[in-house]
Every structure is written in C-alpha cells, then in structure tokens.
Design a protein around this motif. Structure first.
Motif, PDB file in Angstrom:
ATOM      1  N   PRO A 242      41.999  45.178  49.704  1.00 29.30           N
ATOM      2  CA  PRO A 242      43.153  45.474  49.663  1.00 29.30           C
ATOM      3  C   PRO A 242      43.713  44.275  50.078  1.00 29.30           C
ATOM      4  N   GLN A 243      43.895  43.296  50.215  1.00 30.40           N
ATOM      5  CA  GLN A 243      44.750  42.093  50.879  1.00 30.40           C
ATOM      6  C   GLN A 243      44.375  40.907  49.643  1.00 30.40           C
ATOM      7  N   LEU A 244      44.633  41.237  48.476  1.00 29.79           N
ATOM      8  CA  LEU A 244      44.121  40.319  47.272  1.00 29.79           C
ATOM      9  C   LEU A 244      45.499  40.062  46.688  1.00 29.79           C
ATOM     10  N   PRO A 245      46.369  40.818  46.747  1.00 33.35           N
ATOM     11  CA  PRO A 245      47.838  40.257  46.404  1.00 33.35           C
ATOM     12  C   PRO A 245      48.433  39.824  47.227  1.00 33.35           C
ATOM     13  N   TYR A 246      48.309  39.760  48.957  1.00 33.84           N
ATOM     14  CA  TYR A 246      49.093  38.984  49.546  1.00 33.84           C
ATOM     15  C   TYR A 246      47.691  37.491  49.035  1.00 33.84           C
ATOM     16  N   TRP A 247      47.121  37.482  49.647  1.00 29.33           N
ATOM     17  CA  TRP A 247      46.397  36.430  49.496  1.00 29.33           C
ATOM     18  C   TRP A 247      46.494  35.587  48.487  1.00 29.33           C
ATOM     19  N   ILE A 248      46.919  35.947  47.302  1.00 28.98           N
ATOM     20  CA  ILE A 248      46.929  35.641  46.236  1.00 28.98           C
ATOM     21  C   ILE A 248      48.766  34.915  46.035  1.00 28.98           C
ATOM     22  N   GLN A 249      49.331  35.594  46.678  1.00 28.86           N
ATOM     23  CA  GLN A 249      50.712  34.899  47.052  1.00 28.86           C
ATOM     24  C   GLN A 249      50.969  34.503  48.414  1.00 28.86           C
ATOM     25  N   ALA A 250      50.076  34.178  49.514  1.00 29.91           N
ATOM     26  CA  ALA A 250      49.628  33.222  50.084  1.00 29.91           C
ATOM     27  C   ALA A 250      49.615  31.903  49.572  1.00 29.91           C
ATOM     28  N   VAL A 251      48.740  32.076  48.295  1.00 27.20           N
ATOM     29  CA  VAL A 251      47.807  30.634  47.614  1.00 27.20           C
ATOM     30  C   VAL A 251      48.259  29.918  46.704  1.00 27.20           C
ATOM     31  N   GLY A 252      49.845  31.119  45.709  1.00 28.81           N
ATOM     32  CA  GLY A 252      49.972  30.406  44.849  1.00 28.81           C
ATOM     33  C   GLY A 252      51.148  30.980  44.779  1.00 28.81           C
ATOM     34  N   GLY A 253      51.867  31.754  45.616  1.00 25.40           N
ATOM     35  CA  GLY A 253      53.458  32.008  45.256  1.00 25.40           C
ATOM     36  C   GLY A 253      54.450  30.957  45.638  1.00 25.40           C
ATOM     37  N   LEU A 254      54.303  29.285  45.860  1.00 25.16           N
ATOM     38  CA  LEU A 254      54.968  28.409  46.244  1.00 25.16           C
ATOM     39  C   LEU A 254      54.807  27.867  44.444  1.00 25.16           C
ATOM     40  N   LEU A 255      54.589  28.338  43.718  1.00 23.38           N
ATOM     41  CA  LEU A 255      53.450  27.664  42.346  1.00 23.38           C
ATOM     42  C   LEU A 255      54.795  27.548  41.793  1.00 23.38           C
ATOM     43  N   ARG A 256      55.991  26.431  41.281  1.00 20.31           N
ATOM     44  CA  ARG A 256      56.572  27.316  40.836  1.00 20.31           C
ATOM     45  C   ARG A 256      57.202  26.721  39.209  1.00 20.31           C
ATOM     46  N   GLN A 257      56.185  26.004  38.532  1.00 21.76           N
ATOM     47  CA  GLN A 257      55.891  25.645  37.204  1.00 21.76           C
ATOM     48  C   GLN A 257      53.723  25.364  37.053  1.00 21.76           C
ATOM     49  N   GLY A 258      53.408  26.500  36.028  1.00 26.00           N
ATOM     50  CA  GLY A 258      51.767  26.077  36.144  1.00 26.00           C
ATOM     51  C   GLY A 258      51.129  26.637  35.756  1.00 26.00           C
ATOM     52  N   ALA A 259      49.826  26.778  36.777  1.00 32.16           N
ATOM     53  CA  ALA A 259      48.848  27.556  36.061  1.00 32.16           C
ATOM     54  C   ALA A 259      47.337  27.487  37.296  1.00 32.16           C
ATOM     55  N   MET A 260      47.248  29.405  37.438  1.00 34.84           N
ATOM     56  CA  MET A 260      46.112  29.571  38.359  1.00 34.84           C
ATOM     57  C   MET A 260      44.792  29.011  37.592  1.00 34.84           C
ATOM     58  N   LEU A 261      43.951  29.329  37.808  1.00 37.68           N
ATOM     59  CA  LEU A 261      42.664  29.439  37.113  1.00 37.68           C
ATOM     60  C   LEU A 261      41.826  30.128  38.126  1.00 37.68           C
ATOM     61  N   PHE A 262      40.563  30.669  37.311  1.00 37.48           N
ATOM     62  CA  PHE A 262      39.669  31.334  39.211  1.00 37.48           C
ATOM     63  C   PHE A 262      38.171  31.521  38.182  1.00 37.48           C
ATOM     64  N   VAL A 263      37.354  30.721  39.120  1.00 38.23           N
ATOM     65  CA  VAL A 263      35.930  30.940  37.722  1.00 38.23           C
ATOM     66  C   VAL A 263      35.371  31.842  39.526  1.00 38.23           C
ATOM     67  N   ASP A 264      34.368  33.340  38.926  1.00 36.48           N
ATOM     68  CA  ASP A 264      33.640  33.717  39.725  1.00 36.48           C
ATOM     69  C   ASP A 264      32.764  34.461  39.353  1.00 36.48           C
ATOM     70  N   TYR A 265      31.797  35.597  39.875  1.00 36.86           N
ATOM     71  CA  TYR A 265      30.532  35.948  39.462  1.00 36.86           C
ATOM     72  C   TYR A 265      31.432  37.880  39.912  1.00 36.86           C
ATOM     73  N   GLY A 266      31.119  38.533  38.687  1.00 34.56           N
ATOM     74  CA  GLY A 266      32.598  39.781  38.928  1.00 34.56           C
ATOM     75  C   GLY A 266      31.887  40.461  37.819  1.00 34.56           C
ATOM     76  N   TYR A 267      33.246  41.577  37.458  1.00 36.92           N
ATOM     77  CA  TYR A 267      32.973  42.935  37.072  1.00 36.92           C
ATOM     78  C   TYR A 267      34.375  43.102  36.548  1.00 36.92           C
ATOM     79  N   PRO A 268      34.688  44.122  35.352  1.00 36.56           N
ATOM     80  CA  PRO A 268      35.533  44.320  35.387  1.00 36.56           C
ATOM     81  C   PRO A 268      36.010  45.802  36.347  1.00 36.56           C
ATOM     82  N   ARG A 269      36.640  46.164  36.955  1.00 38.90           N
ATOM     83  CA  ARG A 269      36.788  47.167  37.146  1.00 38.90           C
ATOM     84  C   ARG A 269      35.784  48.345  36.661  1.00 38.90           C
ATOM     85  N   ARG A 270      35.889  48.682  35.826  1.00 33.42           N
ATOM     86  CA  ARG A 270      35.043  50.134  35.427  1.00 33.42           C
ATOM     87  C   ARG A 270      33.226  49.569  35.204  1.00 33.42           C
ATOM     88  N   GLU A 271      33.413  48.356  34.897  1.00 34.22           N
ATOM     89  CA  GLU A 271      31.679  48.167  35.528  1.00 34.22           C
ATOM     90  C   GLU A 271      31.597  47.725  37.155  1.00 34.22           C
TER      91      GLU A 271
END
Length: 398
Positions: A242-271
């Motif tokens: 549940p804290q993921l939106p707040y975490w993303i805002q904390a680490v990337g919220g001040l990124l004025r211009q650019g990109a974020m790239l995440f690599v991890d193991y996981g699934y789309p929600r239905r899987e």
C-alpha cells in the motif's frame, strides 16, 4: 495462529549464528515493546535494515558466488551495457547537470560497467548518484569504483543518504530494489481483510498471527479485488504494497525531466494473484538456496516478494509520469544492443572467457533463467523513452 516450518539449509558459522541471535533478540524486544506483535512488514524491515544487524546493514557477503544470490550485474557487464544503450539517448534530451541515479547499488558492479559504457558511447551523465542505505555496501562500492574506474569517471560518483531534496533531471534506475521493500501480508477470513503480524511463542520463537487490517491495507486489498473483478477466497494469503505510491513519489517525485527504469522479478496483477498462488510470493535466499521461511536465521538471509507490476504502473502514473513500456528482461536487452554485445563476445580470443560470457548472456535471456522471470518497466517525464521498449512490449498484460 501458526508458525512457519523450519527448512533444511546449511548451518552458519558460529560467529554468523551469534549475529543472527542478536538480531532475533532485538526484533523480539521490538515485538514486546509494541504490545506483543508487529506487522510482518515491520519484521521484514528490521530483518533487512536494522542498523548494524539487518541483512543489508551488516557486513555479510550477499552478492555473487560467495553470497546468497546472483543479480544480473554480478554475471558480467552485458546487462549494464544494454541499460546504457537504452538510457544514453535520454541525456541528449536533457540540459545541464544530468544525473544517473541508481537505487541500491549492490557491489558496485553495475555502476562500474554502465559508466564505462556511457564513456564509450560519448554520453556520460554529469553525476552518477547512488542511494545506498547500507554503510557496509556503500564502503564496498566506493572501494571498488575508486579502484576500477578512471579518475575522471569516479569523480562523477556521489552517494546520498536519502532521496534527492531538490529537483533534478536524468534517469532513475532500480534493479532488484522493489522486491526488497518491506511488504504487508494479508489474509482473508470470513470475507474480511486481516493483516499478518509477527508475535513470540512461549519459547521466544517468532510466530505469525492475524489482526484486522487497518484502513490503508484494507483499501489496498479491496482495490486489487475490484481490479481483478472477483473477491479473494477464504484463507487466501498474499502480499500487497500500500505504500508503493508514496515510495515512488519519495524517490522520483523531484525528477523534473527524465525517466525511471525498474527491473525486477514479478508478474502483472492477474498473474500475481492467481488462485493457485494462495500463500503469496514471499521467497528467502540463503547461500543460493531459495525457501519460504522468513524466520530462519534473521540477518543472514534475504527476504523478498515478487513485484505486482500493475501496481507499479499505477504508482508511476499517479506520481505524474507517462508510461514508457513494459516487457521481459530478455526482450529489453535484445532490443537495446545485446546483439552487438554478443558480437563482441564472439571476438574474444580466450576460449574459456568466451564460454563464460556466453553463459552470462544465456542466464540473462533464457526463459528458464532470468529472461522471462525478470520484467522491465519504464516511465518518462518530458522525454521520449518509448523506443527502449520497441521490442516485445507487453503493456496489454497489465
């Protein structure tokens, strides 16, 4: 109320066992101070990050053949070189003081390889910034990069104690970071949402118990059910952040211009929330063995959960980013210069080294290895990052 079965794993050295016992006693004290139980997410946070004692805060060897698991950068430089190929064009779209901001950093292997490739491409960031909460890992990264990078590249490196406190431009990169975020565990009882807590049995062993979920966790689970179009069945247990939106805002919220790239193991929600995955995705790593007991030797093993990439997409968009794409690691690497890297491997004269590099590429890309189990997701703000996901985009699966 139940305890997790102990698993058959190698015995630690006496000094390591003593370290684990100190952390066990520390967590036990936290449980007693909290009135007899703490949320599983808090237990996971302490087991991984308690100062001087947690898995990522203490001095145990974690990465590579001598550690507990191998990440993509530890296999060799090809992974980082493809990330450089994908992100270097972004620097041409940005102004001054362009950052490459790596969350975590591991052994420093990724930073070393990606900086060398950026230099070869003639597209260096002005700063290479690492956010590393572990003092031990930070010291190892600094030693490695000082020893193996040319001075002009090492001079670009900077370490932060927390997220940036002012606006910045560049690329935020996180490899196997999301899976180590302390996760809430929930359980369905009588149609209601319960949260998994950790308590102590009369002998002082960790025990999992359930309590009614608070409003934040309850809302997060109901949101998932609504998105899936069906309620979770009785007894279904899994993870949610549940804290993921707040975490993303904390680490990337001040990124004025650019990109974020995440690599991890996981699934789309239905899987992620398939009926047969009724005990969640929690997995622990100890000396290259995966198992499911997070109470085994706290401080000596990694504790992770797979990533719900649909939740990540929601969080990134909620933070004000545009969605760039989503694909398997294999397709991302192949679409971002892996063929050229493979041609370089073929030109290696040393047969043993050439074989080793072939094995590196296989591990990175084969379906039975990291190729499909690992996923890549990107976001952008006032740049064009769509081309990095041109091969095999699977956004429709989200």
């Amino acid at each position: 109320m139940s305890s997790m079965n102990q698993v058959s794993l190698p015995a630690p050295e006496p000094e390591a066992r003593e370290h684990s016992e100190r952390l066990r006693e520390f967590i036990g004290g936290q449980i007693r101070a909290a009135g007899g139980a703490i949320p599983f997410a808090r237990y996971m946070e302490l087991a991984l990050y308690a100062p001087g004692l947690g898995y990522y805060s203490a001095g145990a060897r974690k990465f590579g053949a001598e550690g507990d698991f191998v990440t993509s950068p530890e296999l060799g430089p090809r992974f980082a070189e493809c990330i450089a190929h994908a992100t270097a064009p972004l620097f041409d779209q940005l102004g001054d003081e362009r950052w490459f901001f790596e969350l975590g950093g591991g052994s420093g292997a990724f930073a070393e390889a990606v900086l060398k490739r950026f230099a070869a491409l003639g597209s260096l960031p002005d700063r290479y910034v690492l956010l590393e909460p572990s003092a031990d890992l930070r010291e190892r990264q600094q030693q490695r990069l000082h020893a193996l990078l040319p001075p002009e590249l090492f001079a670009r490196c900077q370490w932060l104690d927390g997220p940036p406190e002012r606006e910045w431009t560049g690329v935020l990169f996180a490899n196997e970071v999301l899976d180590a975020l302390p996760t809430s565990r929930f359980l369905m009882r009588g149609g209601e949402v319960y949260e998994e807590f950790v308590a102590l049995d009369p002998q002082g062993n960790f025990l999992r118990v359930e309590q009614p979920a608070d409003a934040l966790l309850h809302a997060a689970v109901r949101h998932v059910e609504h998105d899936l179009g069906t309620p979770f069945p009785e007894g279904y247990r899994s993870e949610v952040l549940p804290q993921l939106p707040y975490w993303i805002q904390a680490v990337g919220g001040l990124l004025r211009q650019g990109a974020m790239l995440f690599v991890d193991y996981g699934y789309p929600r239905r899987e992620f929330y398939l009926p047969e995955r009724s005990d969640g995705t929690l997995v622990c790593h100890y000396r290259h063995r995966a198992h499911g007991d997070p109470f085994h030797l706290p401080g000596l093993q990694d504790i992770t959960a797979f990533v719900d990439f649909t939740a990540l997409a929601e969080a990134g968009i909620h933070a004000g980013f545009d969605f760039s794409g989503y694909c398997t690691q294999a397709n991302f690497l192949i679409g971002n210069g892996l063929a050229q890297r493979l041609a370089e491997v073929e030109s290696i004269g040393d047969e043993v080294e050439r074989y080793r590099r072939h094995q590196e590429v296989k591990k990175l890309t084969l379906p039975g290895e990291m190729g499909e189990r690992f996923q890549v997701m990107g976001f952008q703000r006032d740049v064009d990052f769509l081309g990095a996901f041109a091969l095999g985009d699977q956004t429709r699966r989200l």
